[in-house]
Design an enzyme around this catalytic site. Sequence first.
Site, PDB file in Angstrom:
ATOM      1  N   ARG A 143      -2.586   8.403 -12.627  1.00 21.75           N
ATOM      2  CA  ARG A 143      -3.308   9.650 -12.407  1.00 21.75           C
ATOM      3  C   ARG A 143      -2.780  10.675 -13.419  1.00 21.75           C
ATOM      4  O   ARG A 143      -1.579  10.929 -13.492  1.00 21.75           O
ATOM      5  CB  ARG A 143      -3.073  10.164 -10.991  1.00 21.75           C
ATOM      6  CG  ARG A 143      -3.797  11.487 -10.738  1.00 21.75           C
ATOM      7  CD  ARG A 143      -3.148  12.272  -9.626  1.00 21.75           C
ATOM      8  NE  ARG A 143      -3.864  13.515  -9.371  1.00 21.75           N
ATOM      9  CZ  ARG A 143      -3.319  14.588  -8.818  1.00 21.75           C
ATOM     10  NH1 ARG A 143      -2.046  14.569  -8.468  1.00 21.75           N
ATOM     11  NH2 ARG A 143      -4.016  15.677  -8.616  1.00 21.75           N
TER      12      ARG A 143
ATOM     13  N   ASN B 294       1.182   7.825  -9.391  1.00 29.35           N
ATOM     14  CA  ASN B 294       0.854   9.249  -9.373  1.00 29.35           C
ATOM     15  C   ASN B 294       2.178   9.995  -9.441  1.00 29.35           C
ATOM     16  O   ASN B 294       2.882  10.129  -8.444  1.00 29.35           O
ATOM     17  CB  ASN B 294       0.084   9.593  -8.098  1.00 29.35           C
ATOM     18  CG  ASN B 294      -0.307  11.058  -8.022  1.00 29.35           C
ATOM     19  OD1 ASN B 294       0.091  11.867  -8.848  1.00 29.35           O
ATOM     20  ND2 ASN B 294      -1.075  11.412  -7.016  1.00 29.35           N
TER      21      ASN B 294
ATOM     22  N   ARG C 261      -1.321  28.543  -2.985  1.00 28.55           N
ATOM     23  CA  ARG C 261      -2.032  29.183  -4.090  1.00 28.55           C
ATOM     24  C   ARG C 261      -3.010  30.209  -3.549  1.00 28.55           C
ATOM     25  O   ARG C 261      -3.641  30.006  -2.529  1.00 28.55           O
ATOM     26  CB  ARG C 261      -2.782  28.145  -4.932  1.00 28.55           C
ATOM     27  CG  ARG C 261      -1.884  27.112  -5.585  1.00 28.55           C
ATOM     28  CD  ARG C 261      -2.701  26.085  -6.335  1.00 28.55           C
ATOM     29  NE  ARG C 261      -1.912  24.890  -6.627  1.00 28.55           N
ATOM     30  CZ  ARG C 261      -2.395  23.659  -6.646  1.00 28.55           C
ATOM     31  NH1 ARG C 261      -3.690  23.460  -6.388  1.00 28.55           N
ATOM     32  NH2 ARG C 261      -1.621  22.637  -6.911  1.00 28.55           N
TER      33      ARG C 261
ATOM     34  N   GLU D 170      -8.201   8.120  -3.593  1.00 29.83           N
ATOM     35  CA  GLU D 170      -8.108   8.301  -5.036  1.00 29.83           C
ATOM     36  C   GLU D 170      -7.435   7.113  -5.710  1.00 29.83           C
ATOM     37  O   GLU D 170      -7.762   6.751  -6.845  1.00 29.83           O
ATOM     38  CB  GLU D 170      -7.350   9.593  -5.340  1.00 29.83           C
ATOM     39  CG  GLU D 170      -8.086  10.835  -4.855  1.00 29.83           C
ATOM     40  CD  GLU D 170      -7.228  12.087  -4.881  1.00 29.83           C
ATOM     41  OE1 GLU D 170      -7.269  12.791  -5.908  1.00 29.83           O
ATOM     42  OE2 GLU D 170      -6.533  12.355  -3.883  1.00 29.83           O
TER      43      GLU D 170
ATOM     44  N   HIS E   9      -9.366  17.351  -8.800  1.00 29.25           N
ATOM     45  CA  HIS E   9      -9.688  16.493  -7.651  1.00 29.25           C
ATOM     46  C   HIS E   9     -10.918  15.631  -7.936  1.00 29.25           C
ATOM     47  O   HIS E   9     -11.612  15.199  -7.016  1.00 29.25           O
ATOM     48  CB  HIS E   9      -9.948  17.318  -6.379  1.00 29.25           C
ATOM     49  CG  HIS E   9      -8.775  18.107  -5.901  1.00 29.25           C
ATOM     50  ND1 HIS E   9      -8.900  19.366  -5.343  1.00 29.25           N
ATOM     51  CD2 HIS E   9      -7.451  17.832  -5.884  1.00 29.25           C
ATOM     52  CE1 HIS E   9      -7.705  19.828  -5.016  1.00 29.25           C
ATOM     53  NE2 HIS E   9      -6.808  18.902  -5.331  1.00 29.25           N
TER      54      HIS E   9
END
Length: 404
Positions: free
Chosen positions: A89, A10, A239, A384, A178
């Site tokens: 990923r 990742n 964010r 994940e 996600h």
Amino acid sequence: MKKNLILVLNCGSSSLKFSLIRPENGETLLSGLAERLLSEQASIKIKVRGQKNHRALPRPFDHQTAIMTLVETLALQQLNLQIFAIGHRVVHGGEHYCMPTLVTEEVKNTINNLSQLAPLHNPANLIGINAAEAVFNDVPQVAVFDTAFHQTMPEKAYIYGIPYSLYQEHGIRRYGFHGTSHYFVAQQAAKILDKAINKSNFISAHLGNGCSVTAIKNGESVDTSLGLTPLEGVMMGTRSGDVDPGIIFHLINQLGYTAAQVSHLLHKESGLLGVSGLSNDCREIEESWLTNKNPRAKLALDIFCYRVAKSIASFTASLTSIDALIFTGGIGENSTLIRAGIIGQLSLLNFFVANDKNQACCFGKAGNINTDISRPILVIPTNEEWVIAEQTSQLLSNNTSIKE
């Protein structure tokens, strides 16, 4: 020696997270993180067989140096000989990819072209792919996309209320992110409830520095809070989440901001950090409220909980029944305060938190946190990396052109 392990990478712009996984059961044999890459502070942490090692990286401090250092450790442990494939990923797959995909030059070109939709992520993901190819040149590379799980959304969920030509000509639509996390926890929730996944309906809240809420109907994503980019939706660590688009014009036309400054403000200076004035780390904000009764800290937490609860409530419009509400991600898995704050605003949907169960589900422990009169509420640690390893293995096992 049998090749039956998947190396999962990742890659971020200045980091590289990695895990060596046995895909059939999720066992992690090695894991670690290289961070502050491209700087003299670059370092790498590797955990293998219970032993942790942390050291500085040599020049040129880049991703390939990090991968070479990882390879040295793999070789010392003779684990490199057992790697079947590498799963990457990749954040944005656009409408091109709804499944894991074997990396080719054409695929890399498409990922690069999609960088305009994920400028902070796709270029970094490509760096990881290219660095891995240079070192593991005889090992298949597979891309697993964050957006893939959400490709089942109907048009009414992903088309914006702007001229349709912008979607047709430029691909401007809601994609969601996600996806591997929402997919994993939905699968786990179905097992916990002893239901077939294709008959299971959930609302999943992945809460961390980045956050998203997803409506899952019969095991498929039918709506999600993140959109064209990972900026839409609920308030996050730095964010803003949803804001009136008019704010952007006001900042530029009335306050003299440049487009780049607005982008930085909304991506890096907003959210929990912007409201609290303290940090993007929920733990620090909670500590400031609980210890010092800092009103800005409380305001940030209140806004966060309210926005997530409002998103969860809105996604009931996508479902005809709800089998469970799922919490996952760093905040979702560990913050009892946040979970209680969100659930406390969902009593109309018959969600009620049991305080003792809520306190018990932290630091990797899964379980239900609902009262006896509540709909099921599940805390499920996401994985994940296991999803990427599993899907990489499945793709290559079904591809007769790939030889072990």
